[in-house]
Design an enzyme around this catalytic site. Structure first.
Site, PDB file in Angstrom:
ATOM      1  N   ASN B  98       0.672  -1.052  -0.035  1.00 40.95           N
ATOM      2  CA  ASN B  98       0.150  -0.244   0.365  1.00 40.95           C
ATOM      3  C   ASN B  98       1.052   1.104   0.191  1.00 40.95           C
ATOM      4  OD1 ASN B  98       0.766  -0.660   2.690  1.00 40.95           O
ATOM      5  ND2 ASN B  98      -1.198   0.522   3.631  1.00 40.95           N
ATOM      6  N   ASP B 309       3.580  -5.231  12.053  1.00 44.67           N
ATOM      7  CA  ASP B 309       3.120  -4.813  10.895  1.00 44.67           C
ATOM      8  C   ASP B 309       3.018  -2.845  11.521  1.00 44.67           C
ATOM      9  OD1 ASP B 309      -0.616  -3.684  11.111  1.00 44.67           O
ATOM     10  OD2 ASP B 309       0.699  -3.357   9.967  1.00 44.67           O
ATOM     11  N   GLY B 328      -2.610   3.059  13.645  1.00 45.87           N
ATOM     12  CA  GLY B 328      -1.291   2.294  13.417  1.00 45.87           C
ATOM     13  C   GLY B 328       0.566   2.614  14.004  1.00 45.87           C
TER      14      GLY B 328
END
Lengths: 320, 431, 178
Positions: B98, B309, B328
């Protein structure tokens, strides 16, 4: 010694019962000020207060403005644009600019939960939450409690049912915190889609139908069905809401006692509450508005106290 | 530089792939593991890494990171991310697609690989997109992506919403033997949500995302994997319901693998109190029972691997109202420490099981080299001290970003030397 | 260790109040248009006693008001935690002779605040000040027209007035730091 308040008022969740009572008790003499010919006392003379409203609100802003002016403060209204992401300054930059202008107090209403706390952590001025997202509206909670206390003489043991869109309501949350801390029993009533799934963990009784609430409560606090906040699909239609959950005279006539009816305003007449109820003998909706100014004056007065460092004053209380 | 190789001497060698856990030496030369044994003499000219009192393991492999290059190099680049990875004990990471532009063609795949090569730190394996532009409409050209070096496909950041597209992706991916990694989130349930739907979200007045939003997609992906015979890899699991579904699916022989992040086995939604935007991520932090279930899942193998992540964000972006802050946190430089502190020291995993979850199994399920110290394996080795206590100070990190909820936390366990392709990629300066 | 010196006992206070009540009537030329305004706290109790005394001797009822001056204090910004505000309720003041009643007159700042506050309520024809104790130490040009007792004090002293309605007994005491 009196239970002093912290720098900011961001929510009733963070106040002790003593602090809440202090504010309610302090509001009493301020009610009297609003009855005078000259509705002004010099208590906050020379203080600069900014009403920073990121969401449109006439009644709350005006109520705060009157409170500020009746305390002789200088007030400025800022109608700011939406969220940080949309056009305009970020909240952080707004905060820094206000601090650079040496503002004494900021009254903030914002669409994001936590915005008042966010601001309060970043500027030295007092910050008063006039409604942050779905989180809290502490002065509304306080004026609701003052109105109930006026009517019933006490809050301990009182049964108050909050009816409507509790899920999205900051007024509901502030009421729940404030009332439970002062010993009242709180019920919530509305379609399950509009009640938080774990609301019972806040110490409230869930009343499935409006008829149950009317049987159970001493007072109803009827929430506006928040059209602007509701994403589509929480209820099928306004018509159905009124038919199933509306506070109507017909339903109230079947109550075991005379219920006091409250509403934070503005009302959707014919949706959550019928006109003849809102204008009826048991409605305290207008006293709520009057109490709103007094409560806000009390909050401003208590928060504007001199800083502890400058209390050479501590013993000067009785100085003549 | 290391023409005569590297001798990693005297450490506790833990290699789950060969069932080894004993004090031994490891000799690396020409980019490969030459030998592992007791008292290997020091070859002339070899560099010696003193590993006494420490653990020596195959280099850690993180299957799920976000390096913001191309497109947002101010947050992280392939180089800075590869360096941060090496500092965290990782010899390899897999980079999610992404980016801007999206990694949905061989050009971007090649670019990411080239940047990693140039940096010469941890290996970076690109993950290609499932759909062009990650728009969820049209399948990307998996063959081209794999040919350029992609090791898996994912639309992470977003779920693959269309079940038809997910099915097709799983079937088509079988041709190339790659997994399809899904970010499990049912968007109509999660829309507008910013944290877990529960007591804390009610208190804070924030819109919540119910556990069901993840579990619905987990169930769907399992059924599609069963239908297609494809390999589905479930990203960043966070709920006890998900763990339960995966456990049953594995018992039925479905080709499903799953990962979990340190924040999901360390924190709960209580971390959001006070509107701390460093506790905002997707999927969100959940309840105590969910955290427990993730730990259980790691213990019994329902959850195969630990990933970070790693999601860099700018300080300004996180310094805003909770609703508006991006999701995030970074994680490469705290992952090992959190895993040792929260899982090993509490008895959930042994060191060997931990290495399995962070190195051996990641390599196996994505078909990557490494994860083992067998003779001939790539010279990717991590030396770490499982007992050293340290305080998380993000200003010292190699990552370009600082968004972590663990600032000031005291952790046990930290990498001291990371070797990639037989070169020292990271060596911690002794304080 | 501070020492407490009694200044007036119950009988002395009663005598003083009796004399003060007559002086009020004399200075005002009767009871017409007279309004007593007691300052919170204790000035209120004293004003009520004066009213009763005047009612006994003149057979006339004089209206009594209560005034809390907290919101008009000049030291609100530095006093720290906000002081509690008492009740204010006043009868009509326009064209009246207002007699402000307080227990102790010291710096004069309380009276200045009271004058400001009365002005916000109306326009009296005349304002007089009546205090039980004048302890000197003025910081503003304010004087009492009717005084119960004059005491010399220093800034280390405290003058305490106790009234039975609030404190269980009547007394005026001087508390001096040793």
């Amino acid at each position: 010694m009196v239970a002093a308040l912290a720098k900011d008022l961001t929510g009733l969740e963070y106040l002790s019962a003593e602090q809440i009572e202090l504010i309610l008790d302090t509001a009493e003499p301020f009610k009297e000020v609003s009855e005078r010919q000259i509705k002004k006392v010099p208590a906050l003379r020379g203080k600069t207060i900014v009403n920073l409203f990121f969401e449109a609100s006439t009644r709350t802003r005006i109520s705060f403005e009157f409170a500020e002016k009746r305390l002789s403060a200088d007030t400025v209204n800022v109608a700011a644009s939406g969220s940080s992401v949309s056009k305009g300054e970020t909240l952080v930059d707004t905060a820094r600019n206000l601090e650079a202008m040496r503002i004494d107090m900021v009254v903030i209403r914002h669409g994001a939960s936590g915005a008042a706390q966010f601001l309060g952590q970043r500027i030295r001025s007092n910050v008063i939450n006039a409604g942050d997202g779905k989180h809290e509206h502490p002065t509304q909670g306080l004026l609701d409690m003052l109105t109930l206390r006026d009517r019933f003489g006490r809050l301990d043991g009182l049964k108050v049912a909050i009816c409507g869109d509790v899920l999205h309501s900051r007024v509901a949350r502030s009421n729940i915190w404030g009332l439970t801390k002062l010993g009242a029993q709180v019920g919530v009533c509305g379609p399950p889609t509009l009640l938080p799934r774990n609301v019972h963990e806040l110490g409230v009784t869930v009343l499935p139908r409006i008829e149950d609430a009317i049987q159970w409560a001493d007072a109803l606090n009827v929430l506006r069905l928040q059209l602007e906040r509701m994403e589509a699909g929480f209820i099928p239609s306004l018509r159905e809401y009124n038919r199933v959950f509306g506070v109507t005279n017909e339903r109230l006539n079947r109550a075991p006692k005379d219920l006091v009816i409250m509403h934070p305003g503005p009302m959707n007449r014919g949706v959550e509450i019928d006109s003849d109820v809102a204008d009826g003998a048991h409605s305290v909706i207008l006293p709520q508005v009057t109490n709103g100014v007094a409560v806000r004056m009390a909050v401003l007065y208590l928060l504007a106290g001199g800083r502890p460092e400058s209390a050479q004053a501590a013993g000067k209380g009785e100085e003549r | 530089m290391n023409g005569q190789g590297i001798l990693v001497r005297g450490g506790r060698v833990v290699d789950p792939s060969r069932g080894q856990d004993e004090v031994a030496d490891v000799y690396l030369i020409e980019g490969r593991v030459e030998a592992v044994g007791r008292n290997i003499g020091t070859p002339d000219g070899a560099m010696v890494v003193d590993a006494r009192g420490q653990v020596v393991a195959p280099g850690l492999i993180d299957l799920h990171v976000h390096l913001r290059e191309p497109g947002q190099e101010e947050l992280e680049t392939v180089a800075s991310g590869a360096m941060a990875a090496a500092a965290g004990g990782f010899s390899a990471v897999c980079a999610m697609p992404n980016t801007d532009p999206v990694c949905d063609n061989q050009g971007v795949v090649g670019f990411v690989k080239a940047q990693a090569q140039r940096a010469g730190k941890a290996r970076v394996y690109p993950i290609g997109a499932v759909s062009l532009g990650q728009q969820g409409q049209q399948l990307a050209e998996f063959g081209e992506l794999v040919g350029a070096g992609a090791v898996a496909v994912s639309d992470d950041g977003k779920p693959v919403v269309s079940s038809h597209l997910m099915r097709t992706a799983l079937e088509y991916a079988r041709t190339f033997g790659i997994p399809v990694a899904d970010h499990c989130e049912e968007p109509t349930l999660s829309a507008g949500g910013v944290m877990h739907e529960g007591t804390v979200s009610t208190r804070l007045g924030l819109k919540g995302i119910p556990a069901a939003a993840e579990e619905i997609m987990v169930a769907r992906d399992i059924l599609l994997a069963e239908l297609t015979g494809g390999h589905v890899h479930l990203c960043h699991m966070s709920t006890r319901g998900s763990v339960g579904l995966i456990r049953r699916a594995k018992a039925h022989g479905v080709r499903v693998t799953a990962e979990a992040c340190p924040h999901h086995f360390t924190l709960t939604h209580e971390a959001c109190a006070g509107y701390d935007t460093n506790a905002k991520m997707s999927p969100p932090l959940r309840e105590e029972a969910d955290r427990e279930a993730i730990r259980q899942g790691l213990q019994d193998g329902t959850i195969d691997v630990i990933v970070t992540d790693h999601a860099p964000h700018h300080y300004d972006a996180k310094e805003r109202e909770f609703d508006d802050a991006p999701n995030g946190i970074i994680g490469l430089e705290t992952s090992l420490g959190l895993a040792i502190t929260e899982l090993v020291r509490s008895g959930v995993l042994t060191i060997s099981e931990l290495i399995a979850r962070m190195s051996t199994i990641p390599a196996r399920i994505f078909g990557l080299p490494g994860g083992t110290l067998a003779a001939g394996a790539p010279a990717d080795v991590v030396v770490f001290d499982p007992g050293v206590e340290w305080t998380v100070r993000p200003e010292t990190f190699y990552s370009r970003s600082r968004n972590t909820p663990f600032t000031g936390r005291r952790l046990f366990g930290r990498a001291t030397t990371t070797i990639v392709r037989g070169q020292v990629a990271y060596q911690r300066a002794m304080d | 260790m501070p020492t407490t010196i009694p200044l007036l006992d119950e009988r002395a206070i009663a005598r003083a109040l009796s004399r003060m009540a007559s002086e009020i009537v004399e200075r005002c030329g009767g009871t017409d248009e007279v309004v007593l305004v007691g300052i919170q706290r204790r000035g209120v109790e004293l004003a009520e006693r004066l009213r009763q005394q005047i009612a006994r001797t003149e057979n006339a009822s004089v209206p009594v008001g209560k005034l809390d001056i907290t919101l008009y204090r000049d030291d609100l910004q530095t006093v720290g935690t906000r002081p509690i505000i008492g009740e204010t309720s006043l009868p009509d003041l326009d064209a009246r002779i207002v007699v402000i009643v307080d227990d102790v007159l010291y710096t004069g700042r309380t009276i200045r605040a009271a004058l400001d506050e009365c002005a916000d309520f109306g326009r009296p024809r005349r304002i007089l000040l009546c205090v039980l104790v004048d302890r000197g130490g003025r910081e503003l040009p304010i004087q009492a027209d009717i005084v119960g007792s004059v005491v010399r004090t220093t800034s280390d002293d405290r003058v305490n007035v106790l009234v039975s309605e609030l404190d269980g007994r009547d007394a005026v005491e001087l508390v001096r730091e040793a």
